[in-house]
Design a protein around this motif. Structure first.
Motif, mmCIF file in Angstrom:
data_model
loop_
_atom_site.group_PDB
_atom_site.id
_atom_site.type_symbol
_atom_site.label_atom_id
_atom_site.label_comp_id
_atom_site.label_asym_id
_atom_site.label_seq_id
_atom_site.Cartn_x
_atom_site.Cartn_y
_atom_site.Cartn_z
ATOM 1 N N VAL A 62 26.431 7.138 59.565
ATOM 2 C CA VAL A 62 25.678 7.166 60.476
ATOM 3 C C VAL A 62 25.877 5.720 61.262
ATOM 4 N N ASP A 63 25.218 5.756 62.513
ATOM 5 C CA ASP A 63 25.470 4.646 63.212
ATOM 6 C C ASP A 63 24.151 4.189 63.746
ATOM 7 N N SER A 64 23.350 3.674 62.554
ATOM 8 C CA SER A 64 21.596 3.609 62.985
ATOM 9 C C SER A 64 21.339 2.885 64.192
ATOM 10 N N ALA A 65 21.947 2.666 64.896
ATOM 11 C CA ALA A 65 20.774 1.752 66.248
ATOM 12 C C ALA A 65 22.109 3.063 67.258
ATOM 13 N N VAL A 66 22.268 3.821 66.935
ATOM 14 C CA VAL A 66 23.157 4.546 68.067
ATOM 15 C C VAL A 66 21.943 5.323 69.098
ATOM 16 N N GLU A 67 22.472 5.712 70.414
ATOM 17 C CA GLU A 67 20.878 6.313 70.825
ATOM 18 C C GLU A 67 21.287 7.848 71.268
ATOM 19 N N THR A 68 19.987 8.057 71.011
ATOM 20 C CA THR A 68 20.315 9.869 70.820
ATOM 21 C C THR A 68 18.027 10.709 71.472
ATOM 22 N N ARG A 69 18.708 11.800 71.391
ATOM 23 C CA ARG A 69 17.354 12.447 71.638
ATOM 24 C C ARG A 69 17.423 12.990 71.061
ATOM 25 N N MET A 70 16.235 13.889 70.458
ATOM 26 C CA MET A 70 15.630 14.729 69.516
ATOM 27 C C MET A 70 15.381 15.960 70.090
ATOM 28 N N ILE A 71 14.926 16.869 69.335
ATOM 29 C CA ILE A 71 14.698 17.710 70.118
ATOM 30 C C ILE A 71 13.701 19.002 69.224
ATOM 31 N N ILE A 72 12.871 19.760 69.290
ATOM 32 C CA ILE A 72 12.714 20.381 67.977
ATOM 33 C C ILE A 72 12.494 21.982 68.920
ATOM 34 N N ILE A 73 12.816 23.124 68.099
ATOM 35 C CA ILE A 73 12.986 24.008 68.728
ATOM 36 C C ILE A 73 11.897 24.904 67.507
ATOM 37 N N LYS A 74 11.088 26.135 68.556
ATOM 38 C CA LYS A 74 10.643 26.708 67.957
ATOM 39 C C LYS A 74 9.586 27.763 68.293
ATOM 40 N N PRO A 75 10.245 28.896 67.321
ATOM 41 C CA PRO A 75 9.486 30.439 68.311
ATOM 42 C C PRO A 75 8.508 30.623 68.461
ATOM 43 N N SER A 76 7.618 31.128 69.554
ATOM 44 C CA SER A 76 6.616 31.537 69.751
ATOM 45 C C SER A 76 5.881 32.251 68.861
ATOM 46 N N GLU A 77 6.380 33.108 67.765
ATOM 47 C CA GLU A 77 5.569 33.929 67.257
ATOM 48 C C GLU A 77 6.349 33.680 66.003
ATOM 49 N N ILE A 78 6.173 34.461 64.562
ATOM 50 C CA ILE A 78 6.029 34.236 63.421
ATOM 51 C C ILE A 78 7.177 34.938 62.940
ATOM 52 N N CYS A 79 8.094 33.797 62.261
ATOM 53 C CA CYS A 79 9.239 35.032 62.109
ATOM 54 C C CYS A 79 9.610 33.939 60.849
ATOM 55 N N ASP A 80 10.766 34.902 60.424
ATOM 56 C CA ASP A 80 11.323 34.726 58.623
ATOM 57 C C ASP A 80 12.412 33.409 58.540
ATOM 58 N N TYR A 81 12.801 33.030 57.743
ATOM 59 C CA TYR A 81 14.090 31.929 57.968
ATOM 60 C C TYR A 81 15.745 32.633 57.977
ATOM 61 N N GLU A 82 15.995 33.705 58.266
ATOM 62 C CA GLU A 82 16.859 34.768 58.538
ATOM 63 C C GLU A 82 16.882 34.346 60.112
ATOM 64 N N ASP A 83 16.195 34.870 60.640
ATOM 65 C CA ASP A 83 15.329 34.419 62.225
ATOM 66 C C ASP A 83 15.627 32.922 62.625
ATOM 67 N N LEU A 84 15.205 32.269 61.640
ATOM 68 C CA LEU A 84 15.496 30.607 62.304
ATOM 69 C C LEU A 84 16.949 30.408 62.084
ATOM 70 N N PHE A 85 17.181 30.415 60.712
ATOM 71 C CA PHE A 85 19.035 30.352 60.125
ATOM 72 C C PHE A 85 19.381 31.087 61.938
ATOM 73 N N PHE A 86 19.686 32.206 62.683
ATOM 74 C CA PHE A 86 20.569 32.357 63.962
ATOM 75 C C PHE A 86 19.892 31.565 65.454
ATOM 76 N N ILE A 87 18.575 31.114 64.636
ATOM 77 C CA ILE A 87 18.241 30.233 66.314
ATOM 78 C C ILE A 87 19.053 28.711 66.141
ATOM 79 N N LYS A 88 19.739 28.194 65.160
ATOM 80 C CA LYS A 88 20.058 27.620 64.652
ATOM 81 C C LYS A 88 21.766 27.432 64.825
ATOM 82 N N ASN A 89 22.517 28.349 64.907
ATOM 83 C CA ASN A 89 23.384 29.219 65.337
ATOM 84 C C ASN A 89 23.469 28.588 66.533
ATOM 85 N N ILE A 90 22.760 29.769 67.079
ATOM 86 C CA ILE A 90 22.730 29.705 68.690
ATOM 87 C C ILE A 90 22.527 28.531 69.842
ATOM 88 N N THR A 91 21.626 27.516 69.156
ATOM 89 C CA THR A 91 21.161 26.295 69.621
ATOM 90 C C THR A 91 22.591 25.425 68.938
#
Length: 418
Positions: A62-91
């Protein structure tokens, strides 16, 4: 002499090669898991973060100086780990794997580092992700993305984005938020709510002034944009000032509304709730109720409103059971101040309530409407009174209401087609 190793054996060379291939294969298999764990520990500051980051960069190139954008994606409702895993895959399907430099799940959200720097492209991708997740799983997600920064700033960028996530409280929309558009905490000290002016306007029954003051209050909050927790504190103080102006017997009812303010997810929800209750209390304090009617008649009207469904409601019952006053005196005073005798006033109240129930499009049968407006099981008598009051029977009025609703639907469809 027997040897336990087979270094010189041709078969042994083959076994060693297979073992080496297995090790490499297993290393590749667990590599994504290790990458996620390293990133998570670096962001959360577990152990020596500087050392962790250096190991991370060396291990995964990893190049520590490379320019990036960082993103947080969060469900608006409480969800379990499985739902979060699906969100990660879709993203990661929408943001191509080549563009996802690093990613990990932390608690109830997903953190991604990408080399896609164009804001328009980021917004378009996040919009597609949001729509897909809603179509597949039926819930919304909130997304916030950072300004351009090197990977080495991941921990500080992550903390800023977490704070920004709270500002969906103001937007009330599903559009992705940009870190630089949010001025975290700025302006919160400049808020000077006119609580006293609001309280005086509510207490005096000045509806137009209350509307103006409440509008100004929420515009100030939106402009200052304090943290959601601070904004709710201001709103709770405002609500308390308002409910201090209601009648003593209704204070408990309005006090429960404080939970609605605390539980609200957006400022718009709080605004609608406080405006509704504020104007309701203001109208109850309006001069036409307080100055034209004596306290005895005001109490009588309130009791009628609260007991309109009671088929035993009568002047004698009310005077003897609740107000403990002379029935003849109350009847004469009621007629003098309202211009109507008691029974006629109650009948009008009941008929207007019946009209509202029928026009409301509810599926109540006529006998159910009769029960709700105080005629008990005597639906026939209710129908006679209703026809005398409106000129049509309840069934005819119901048919009229149905045709009116259908006409409104037709008109709205015509407008949409135009």
């Amino acid at each position: 002499m027997y040897k336990s190793n087979c270094i010189h054996s041709p078969n042994c060379d083959s076994s060693q090669e297979k073992f080496k291939e297995m090790v490499i294969s297993e290393a590749e298999r667990v590599k994504p898991i290790i990458r996620e764990q390293f990133l998570r520990e670096y962001i959360l500051g577990v152990g020596d973060t500087y050392e962790i980051f250096n190991i991370y960069c060396k291990t995964f190139g990893v190049d520590s100086a490379v320019e990036t954008r960082m993103i947080i994606i969060k469900p608006s409702e409480i969800c379990d780990y499985e739902d979060l895993f699906f969100i990660k895959n879709i993203t990661e399907q929408y943001i191509d794997s080549e563009n996802v430099l690093l990613s990990t799940t932390i608690n109830d959200h997903l953190f991604i580092i990408t080399d896609i720097l164009d804001r328009t492209e980021i917004i378009d991708l996040l919009d597609k992700i949001r729509k897909t997740i809603y179509a597949c799983y039926g819930y919304n997600v909130m997304a916030v993305y950072s300004k351009v920064s090197p990977i080495s700033e991941a921990p500080s960028s992550y903390e800023r984005l977490k704070q920004c996530m709270g500002y969906f409280f103001y937007s009330g929309s599903d559009v992705a938020l940009y870190e630089n558009d949010i001025k975290i905490g700025e302006g919160s000290t400049a808020i000077r709510p006119e609580y006293g002016a609001v309280e005086n306007a509510v207490r005096s029954g000045d509806r137009e002034k209350v509307k103006m003051l409440l509008s100004g209050f929420f515009k100030t909050i939106e402009k200052a944009m304090p943290t959601p927790a601070v904004a709710k504190t201001y709103c709770l103080e405002l609500y308390v000032c308002i409910i201090r102006c209601c009648s003593v017997e209704k204070i408990d009812k309005y006090m429960k509304g404080m939970f609605s303010v605390q539980a609200a997810k957006t400022l718009l929800q709080i605004k609608s709730f406080i405006e509704e209750k504020g104007l309701e209390i203001t109208d109850a304090n309006a001069p036409e109720l307080n100055k034209i009617y004596s306290s005895l008649i005001r109490d009588t009207i309130n009791i009628i409103d609260e007991n309109i469904e009671n088929e035993n409601l009568s002047l004698r019952w009310l005077a003897g059971t609740i107000l403990y006053t002379n029935v003849d005196y109350l009847g004469k005073l009621f007629k003098k101040e309202t211009g109507k005798n008691f029974s006629h006033y109650v009948m009008e109240k009941r008929m207007e309530m019946a009209k509202d129930l029928i026009l409301g499009g509810k599926k109540d049968r006529i006998y159910e409407v009769a029960e709700k407006v105080g005629y008990g099981s005597n639906s026939q008598y209710f129908s006679q009174v209703f026809k005398k009051y409106t000129g049509v029977s309840p069934l005819e009025y119901k048919e009229f209401a149905r045709l009116t609703r259908e006409k409104k639907v037709e008109n709205s469809l015509e407008i949409e087609q135009q």
